[in-house]
Design a protein around this motif. Structure first.
Motif, PDB file in Angstrom:
ATOM      1  N   TYR A  50     -78.781 -32.445 -11.935  1.00  0.00           N
ATOM      2  CA  TYR A  50     -78.824 -31.780 -13.244  1.00  0.00           C
ATOM      3  C   TYR A  50     -77.622 -32.172 -14.091  1.00  0.00           C
ATOM      4  CZ  TYR A  50     -82.712 -28.671 -12.019  1.00  0.00           C
ATOM      5  OH  TYR A  50     -83.943 -28.158 -11.680  1.00  0.00           O
ATOM      6  N   PHE A  73     -79.541 -33.934 -16.615  1.00  0.00           N
ATOM      7  CA  PHE A  73     -80.011 -32.759 -17.360  1.00  0.00           C
ATOM      8  C   PHE A  73     -81.467 -32.416 -17.017  1.00  0.00           C
ATOM      9  CE2 PHE A  73     -78.888 -30.218 -21.324  1.00  0.00           C
ATOM     10  CZ  PHE A  73     -77.715 -29.728 -20.770  1.00  0.00           C
ATOM     11  N   ARG A  74     -81.946 -32.937 -15.908  1.00  0.00           N
ATOM     12  CA  ARG A  74     -83.288 -32.613 -15.467  1.00  0.00           C
ATOM     13  C   ARG A  74     -83.431 -32.987 -13.995  1.00  0.00           C
ATOM     14  NH1 ARG A  74     -87.890 -35.572 -18.455  1.00  0.00           N
ATOM     15  NH2 ARG A  74     -89.101 -34.622 -16.756  1.00  0.00           N
ATOM     16  N   ASP A 117     -89.772 -32.124 -12.930  1.00  0.00           N
ATOM     17  CA  ASP A 117     -90.317 -31.509 -14.139  1.00  0.00           C
ATOM     18  C   ASP A 117     -89.444 -30.382 -14.685  1.00  0.00           C
ATOM     19  OD1 ASP A 117     -92.539 -33.189 -14.096  1.00  0.00           O
ATOM     20  OD2 ASP A 117     -93.676 -31.841 -12.798  1.00  0.00           O
ATOM     21  N   ILE A 144     -86.424 -29.221 -16.688  1.00  0.00           N
ATOM     22  CA  ILE A 144     -85.573 -29.803 -17.722  1.00  0.00           C
ATOM     23  C   ILE A 144     -84.618 -28.743 -18.254  1.00  0.00           C
ATOM     24  CG2 ILE A 144     -85.525 -30.982 -19.958  1.00  0.00           C
ATOM     25  CD1 ILE A 144     -88.449 -31.859 -19.359  1.00  0.00           C
ATOM     26  N   VAL A 145     -83.329 -29.088 -18.328  1.00  0.00           N
ATOM     27  CA  VAL A 145     -82.332 -28.178 -18.889  1.00  0.00           C
ATOM     28  C   VAL A 145     -82.408 -28.264 -20.411  1.00  0.00           C
ATOM     29  CG1 VAL A 145     -79.894 -27.542 -18.972  1.00  0.00           C
ATOM     30  CG2 VAL A 145     -80.839 -28.560 -16.887  1.00  0.00           C
ATOM     31  N   LYS A 146     -82.780 -27.167 -21.048  1.00  0.00           N
ATOM     32  CA  LYS A 146     -82.954 -27.165 -22.499  1.00  0.00           C
ATOM     33  C   LYS A 146     -81.852 -26.410 -23.228  1.00  0.00           C
ATOM     34  CE  LYS A 146     -87.960 -27.696 -22.172  1.00  0.00           C
ATOM     35  NZ  LYS A 146     -89.297 -27.111 -22.471  1.00  0.00           N
ATOM     36  N   GLU A 147     -81.070 -25.630 -22.478  1.00  0.00           N
ATOM     37  CA  GLU A 147     -79.934 -24.912 -23.064  1.00  0.00           C
ATOM     38  C   GLU A 147     -78.898 -24.712 -21.970  1.00  0.00           C
ATOM     39  OE1 GLU A 147     -81.791 -20.414 -22.575  1.00  0.00           O
ATOM     40  OE2 GLU A 147     -81.945 -21.450 -24.493  1.00  0.00           O
ATOM     41  N   PRO A 181     -83.697 -24.500 -14.241  1.00  0.00           N
ATOM     42  CA  PRO A 181     -83.907 -24.097 -15.634  1.00  0.00           C
ATOM     43  C   PRO A 181     -85.174 -23.252 -15.800  1.00  0.00           C
ATOM     44  CG  PRO A 181     -83.449 -26.450 -15.476  1.00  0.00           C
ATOM     45  CD  PRO A 181     -83.595 -25.945 -14.085  1.00  0.00           C
ATOM     46  N   PRO A 182     -85.100 -22.172 -16.596  1.00  0.00           N
ATOM     47  CA  PRO A 182     -83.956 -21.729 -17.420  1.00  0.00           C
ATOM     48  C   PRO A 182     -83.113 -20.649 -16.725  1.00  0.00           C
ATOM     49  CG  PRO A 182     -85.899 -20.505 -18.059  1.00  0.00           C
ATOM     50  CD  PRO A 182     -86.329 -21.410 -16.911  1.00  0.00           C
TER      51      PRO A 182
END
Length: 366
Positions: free
Chosen positions: A62, A66-67, A70, A72-75, A134-135
């Motif tokens: 991560y 950042f992922r 499937d 995915i870090v969005k914030e 995530p999240p």
């Protein structure tokens, strides 16, 4: 942790507790120690002061990408999920824990309403809230609030670091259960990283008489031998070497390979596993290196080689703690590096884990 909350926690008597800080993943290769708002303590919750948190390969992934698959870090997200600590406070309905108890935390909160949960396979719950996936926020923090039934009291002779190691050890325990490992099961393990090593330790605790381990890194194979592997084989990353390596593996085993654990999850490791495993055996896929792969399924099916999937774990903490407290499993040699909880040390710890080399398990002592 997944719940919202305040910047400071409040005790049941209303007193203010020092602001809670956590390691936030804010961008690729960017971690920052910042305030972390905890939710109010529910009647079935526990507030836990973190003492030991390990770095997992997924945490590093991560940080670097950042992922992961499937997810995915969005914030910005608090990192970490291998953890143990000390109970600070419990909710009004919690009877089995009190302040001061040392506990290991199972990081996944399932819904307990879907068919998977109701049938006992809560690890497959589609609404699972899992630390640092995530999240959902993770546990590399001064304190977290977590369901008390997912906080397992440590035996007196099990350390907090060992308690944090229950999380990776649980993967090995669950895999051994899925593959029905027992006293007559010869094991091949593809990959001598942390998960390969805890799978090896678990298989031995389940009674496996002979365990062979393969990896591309001689240093890791040396560690595996030190921890009790009966044999090791250095392999390459080249697919053209598969047939020759399979022959060497089978010769080294000197008998039936009943179960192969692929702890890497690459096309080459899975192909090797399918070819090396004896007819009627099982290949257990633990690693997730490749999301898609082309492997020789038909020849394996013709030999009745079963493929078994493994996703996290279920109902493993009590057995892990029994293995640790009785000495059937010793995870202490896996903890190779220790860091404190400053910005500098958090950065250094993740760099050490990402670099690999002689680093197996990097642990924070908070």
């Amino acid at each position: 942790m997944g719940k919202g909350g305040k910047s400071e926690t409040e005790g049941q008597n209303g007193e203010e507790v020092t602001e809670n800080m956590a390691a936030w993943l804010c961008g690729i290769n960017t971690l920052r120690i910042q305030p972390f708002k905890l939710p109010p303590l529910g009647p079935h919750d526990a507030r836990v002061r973190m003492k030991a948190v390990g770095i997992c390969g997924s945490d590093v992934h991560y940080l670097k990408h950042f992922r992961l698959a499937d997810f995915i870090v969005k914030e910005p997200m608090v990192i970490g999920h291998e953890c143990a600590g000390v109970i600070e406070e419990v909710g009004s309905e919690v009877k089995h824990l009190v302040a001061g108890d040392r506990v290991a935390l199972e990081p996944g909160i399932s819904c307990w309403r879907c068919n998977y949960c109701r049938e006992g396979s809560y690890n497959l719950c589609p609404d699972m809230e899992f630390f640092a996936t995530p999240p959902v926020h993770g546990s590399l923090a001064n304190q977290v609030v977590h369901p008390a039934n997912l906080c397992f009291k440590l035996p007196d002779n099990v350390s907090l670091e060992e308690g944090a190691m229950c999380e990776p050890l649980s993967v090995g325990v669950h895999a051994c259960r899925r593959a029905s490992v027992g006293a007559e099961t010869n094991i091949l393990i593809m990959g001598a990283g942390p998960i390969g090593l805890v799978t090896m330790l678990s298989a031995r605790a389940f009674g496996a008489p002979r365990i062979i381990i393969a990896d591309v890194d001689e240093q890791r194979l040396s560690v595996a031998r030190t921890l009790g592997a009966d044999g090791s084989i250095l392999v390459s990353m080249k697919s053209e070497d598969i047939e020759e390596e399979v022959n060497r593996i089978q010769h080294l085993m000197g008998g039936t390979i009943h179960v192969t654990f692929d702890c890497a999850g690459f096309e080459k490791t899975m192909t090797t596993a399918l070819k090396a495993t004896s007819s009627g055996g099982k290949v257990c896929l633990i690693g997730m290196g490749h999301n898609e792969m082309t492997v020789p399924l038909t020849p394996a099916a013709a030999r009745e080689v079963d493929i078994v999937g493994v996703f996290r774990y279920k109902n493993t903490w009590p057995l892990c703690l029994e293995f640790l407290s009785t000495g059937k499993v010793d995870v202490k040699p896996l903890i190779t590096h220790r860091f404190g909880f400053s910005q500098k040390e958090v950065d250094e710890a993740f760099e050490t884990s990402a670099r690999g080399g002689n680093a197996i398990k990097v642990m924070f002592n908070l």
